[in-house]
Design a protein around this motif. Structure first.
Motif, short mmCIF file in Angstrom:
data_model
loop_
_atom_site.label_atom_id
_atom_site.label_comp_id
_atom_site.label_asym_id
_atom_site.label_seq_id
_atom_site.Cartn_x
_atom_site.Cartn_y
_atom_site.Cartn_z
N ASP A 71 0.82 -1.21 0.00
CA ASP A 71 0.00 0.00 0.00
C ASP A 71 0.85 1.27 0.00
O ASP A 71 2.07 1.23 0.16
CB ASP A 71 -0.95 -0.01 1.19
N VAL A 72 0.16 2.41 -0.12
CA VAL A 72 0.83 3.70 -0.26
C VAL A 72 1.52 4.12 1.03
O VAL A 72 2.66 4.60 1.02
CB VAL A 72 -0.18 4.78 -0.70
N SER A 73 0.85 3.93 2.17
CA SER A 73 1.36 4.44 3.44
C SER A 73 1.47 3.34 4.49
O SER A 73 0.54 2.54 4.65
CB SER A 73 0.45 5.55 3.98
N PHE A 74 2.59 3.36 5.21
CA PHE A 74 2.78 2.43 6.33
C PHE A 74 2.06 2.91 7.58
O PHE A 74 2.06 2.21 8.60
CB PHE A 74 4.28 2.31 6.64
N MET A 75 1.43 4.08 7.51
CA MET A 75 0.82 4.68 8.70
C MET A 75 -0.69 4.85 8.57
O MET A 75 -1.30 5.55 9.37
CB MET A 75 1.49 6.03 8.98
N ALA A 76 -1.30 4.23 7.57
CA ALA A 76 -2.72 4.45 7.32
C ALA A 76 -3.58 3.21 7.56
O ALA A 76 -4.75 3.19 7.16
CB ALA A 76 -2.91 4.92 5.88
N HIS A 77 -3.03 2.20 8.21
CA HIS A 77 -3.77 0.95 8.38
C HIS A 77 -3.71 0.45 9.82
O HIS A 77 -3.44 -0.72 10.07
CB HIS A 77 -3.24 -0.11 7.41
N GLY A 78 -3.94 1.34 10.75
CA GLY A 78 -3.96 0.96 12.15
C GLY A 78 -2.62 1.20 12.83
O GLY A 78 -1.63 1.59 12.22
N SER A 79 -2.60 0.93 14.13
CA SER A 79 -1.43 1.26 14.95
C SER A 79 -0.38 0.15 14.99
O SER A 79 0.78 0.41 15.35
CB SER A 79 -1.88 1.55 16.39
N LEU A 80 -0.74 -1.08 14.62
CA LEU A 80 0.21 -2.18 14.77
C LEU A 80 1.34 -2.13 13.75
O LEU A 80 2.49 -2.44 14.07
CB LEU A 80 -0.53 -3.52 14.69
N ILE A 81 1.04 -1.75 12.51
CA ILE A 81 2.11 -1.70 11.49
C ILE A 81 3.21 -0.72 11.89
O ILE A 81 4.40 -1.09 11.88
CB ILE A 81 1.53 -1.36 10.11
N PRO A 82 2.91 0.53 12.26
CA PRO A 82 3.99 1.42 12.69
C PRO A 82 4.76 0.92 13.91
O PRO A 82 5.96 1.18 14.05
CB PRO A 82 3.25 2.74 13.02
N GLU A 83 4.09 0.18 14.77
CA GLU A 83 4.75 -0.35 15.97
C GLU A 83 5.70 -1.49 15.65
O GLU A 83 6.74 -1.65 16.29
CB GLU A 83 3.68 -0.84 16.96
N VAL A 84 5.36 -2.27 14.63
CA VAL A 84 6.10 -3.51 14.34
C VAL A 84 7.11 -3.35 13.21
O VAL A 84 8.11 -4.07 13.17
CB VAL A 84 5.09 -4.64 14.00
N ILE A 85 6.91 -2.41 12.31
CA ILE A 85 7.62 -2.39 11.03
C ILE A 85 9.14 -2.41 11.17
O ILE A 85 9.85 -3.03 10.37
CB ILE A 85 7.16 -1.17 10.18
N ARG A 86 9.69 -1.79 12.21
CA ARG A 86 11.15 -1.70 12.34
C ARG A 86 11.78 -3.02 12.78
O ARG A 86 13.01 -3.15 12.76
CB ARG A 86 11.52 -0.59 13.31
N PHE A 87 10.99 -4.01 13.17
CA PHE A 87 11.55 -5.26 13.68
C PHE A 87 11.71 -6.33 12.60
O PHE A 87 12.22 -7.41 12.88
CB PHE A 87 10.67 -5.81 14.82
N TYR A 88 11.30 -6.04 11.37
CA TYR A 88 11.46 -7.02 10.30
C TYR A 88 12.91 -7.09 9.84
O TYR A 88 13.63 -6.09 9.85
CB TYR A 88 10.56 -6.66 9.11
N ASP A 89 13.31 -8.28 9.40
CA ASP A 89 14.66 -8.44 8.85
C ASP A 89 14.79 -7.79 7.48
O ASP A 89 15.87 -7.33 7.12
CB ASP A 89 15.02 -9.93 8.74
N HIS A 90 13.70 -7.77 6.73
CA HIS A 90 13.71 -7.11 5.43
C HIS A 90 12.29 -6.72 5.08
O HIS A 90 11.32 -7.39 5.50
CB HIS A 90 14.29 -8.02 4.35
N ILE A 91 12.14 -5.64 4.31
CA ILE A 91 10.83 -5.14 3.92
C ILE A 91 10.81 -4.98 2.40
O ILE A 91 11.70 -4.36 1.82
CB ILE A 91 10.51 -3.79 4.59
N PHE A 92 9.77 -5.53 1.78
CA PHE A 92 9.54 -5.33 0.35
C PHE A 92 8.38 -4.35 0.21
O PHE A 92 7.35 -4.49 0.86
CB PHE A 92 9.20 -6.65 -0.33
N THR A 93 8.53 -3.36 -0.66
CA THR A 93 7.49 -2.38 -0.89
C THR A 93 7.20 -2.30 -2.38
O THR A 93 8.10 -2.42 -3.21
CB THR A 93 7.90 -0.98 -0.37
N THR A 94 5.92 -2.12 -2.72
CA THR A 94 5.54 -1.99 -4.12
C THR A 94 5.57 -0.52 -4.57
O THR A 94 5.12 -0.22 -5.68
CB THR A 94 4.14 -2.56 -4.37
#
Length: 356
Positions: free
Chosen positions: A108-131
């Motif tokens: 999706d367009v924004s990492f901050m537009a789909h609830g509070s859990l994504i912004p809280e968790v996003i930095r803990f991934y080993d890698h992130i793929f974005t479209t």
């Protein structure tokens, strides 16, 4: 062989399940956890939606508990989270404690537009793929995530779903001059409202969520429902012209869409695509050869009328776009690139040694 625990929506035509199935075709062993089995989102009636909201906290907790249980039985080499709107930080930390790499595929367009859990968790991934090509910069600016942990991969079409489907005379329930399939946004409304006013006789159909509030402004066009899976593909094939409109910028994003999933779904299904012109879409399809483009409401109307009146030229472009999509843009290509990136970054290096 890589064992991947895949977490996301699973329904026919879902971008998430399309990627999961492509990874299976690429030789991976996958176990799919369909978050829709645990999280209630599809209710229509107000009182049912209210009940679902009231129990959402308990559903999310149960979902995350179940993920840990499945992990202990499946023993994955990699966890792939598609979007991850209901994933809690404790679950990601659980995987990290188990030394299981965890990656996110965010569509999706924004990492901050789909609830509070994504912004809280996003930095803990080993890698992130974005479209989104601007996704890495947004992650750096909003969360301090290093660009080395982020890879851009565009959407693709699912060859098991997006395909040519024969169209029958259905009393014009689907057959139309032009259509847009997607949810309401102000940008899309502006273009389509102008189109309906400039070509009053146009048989225009709009399928998607959120259009009810403006239905009275073009009652013949707004169908009042979304269409998915085979009906989505049938709608593409039943439309002489498929209009590809983009979502605008939202909170937390530095840009609106420049390409989107329908950029690849339409030609992959054999449809003629009239796409909102951006610098990025021109990197994937050639204007005037594989697709047609527009930049303003006036140009959208002009191009719609032109290609309705020039069938032979339209058919050549439609076929070229279809062949280009088949050659370059299926989700099988996406899966191959996904695995190659993780190997090159060392995220699944140990897994490859383990199963060599």
């Amino acid at each position: 062989m890589v064992k991947i625990l895949c977490i996301g929506e699973e329904w026919k035509g879902s971008n998430a399940s399309g990627l999961f199935y492509a990874l299976s075709r690429a030789g991976c062993v996958t176990s799919i956890v369909n978050e829709q089995r645990y999280i209630s989102l599809a209710a229509g009636a107000f009182h049912v939606r209210a009940i679902h909201r009231a129990i959402r906290h308990f559903q999310v907790a149960d979902f995350n508990t179940r993920l840990r249980q499945i992990t202990n039985s499946f023993l994955p080499d990699l966890v792939l989270v598609y979007k991850g709107a209901f994933l809690k930080k404790e679950t990601v930390l659980f995987w990290r404690e188990q030394r299981i790499p965890v990656v996110n595929f965010f569509p999706d367009v924004s990492f901050m537009a789909h609830g509070s859990l994504i912004p809280e968790v996003i930095r803990f991934y080993d890698h992130i793929f974005t479209t989104k090509t601007f996704g890495a910069a947004d992650l750096q600016r909003n969360f301090g995530i290093d660009s080395d942990k982020v890879t851009f991969i565009p959407h693709g079409f699912d060859p098991q779903v997006h395909r040519k489907i024969p169209v029958i005379d259905d009393g014009h329930k689907f057959l139309c001059d032009a259509s847009f399939i997607g949810g309401y946004t102000p940008n899309k409304y502006t273009f389509l409202k102008s189109l309906s006013e400039r070509i009053p006789a146009l048989n225009l159909k709009i399928w998607g969520n959120g259009w009810g509030g403006v239905q009275q402004e073009f009652p013949r066009a707004v169908q009042g429902i979304p269409i998915t899976g085979d009906l989505y593909v049938y709608g593409i094939n039943a439309s002489t012209i498929n209009i590809a409109l983009l979502s605008e910028q939202v909170a937390g994003a530095s840009s609106g869409d420049r390409i989107t999933s329908r950029t690849f779904h339409i030609p992959g299904s054999g449809g003629f695509m009239l796409h909102e012109r951006t610098d990025e879409v021109l990197q994937y399809f050639d204007e005037g050869r594989d697709m047609a483009c527009f930049s303003s409401p006036e140009e959208l109307a002009d191009k719609t009328q032109y290609y309705l009146n020039h069938e032979q030229e339209r058919e050549v472009i439609r076929q070229n776009g279809y062949e280009r999509a088949l050659r370059d843009y299926s989700l099988d290509h996406t899966a191959t690139r996904f695995l190659k990136t993780l190997k090159e970054r060392g995220v699944i290096r140990q897994v490859q040694r383990k199963y060599s």
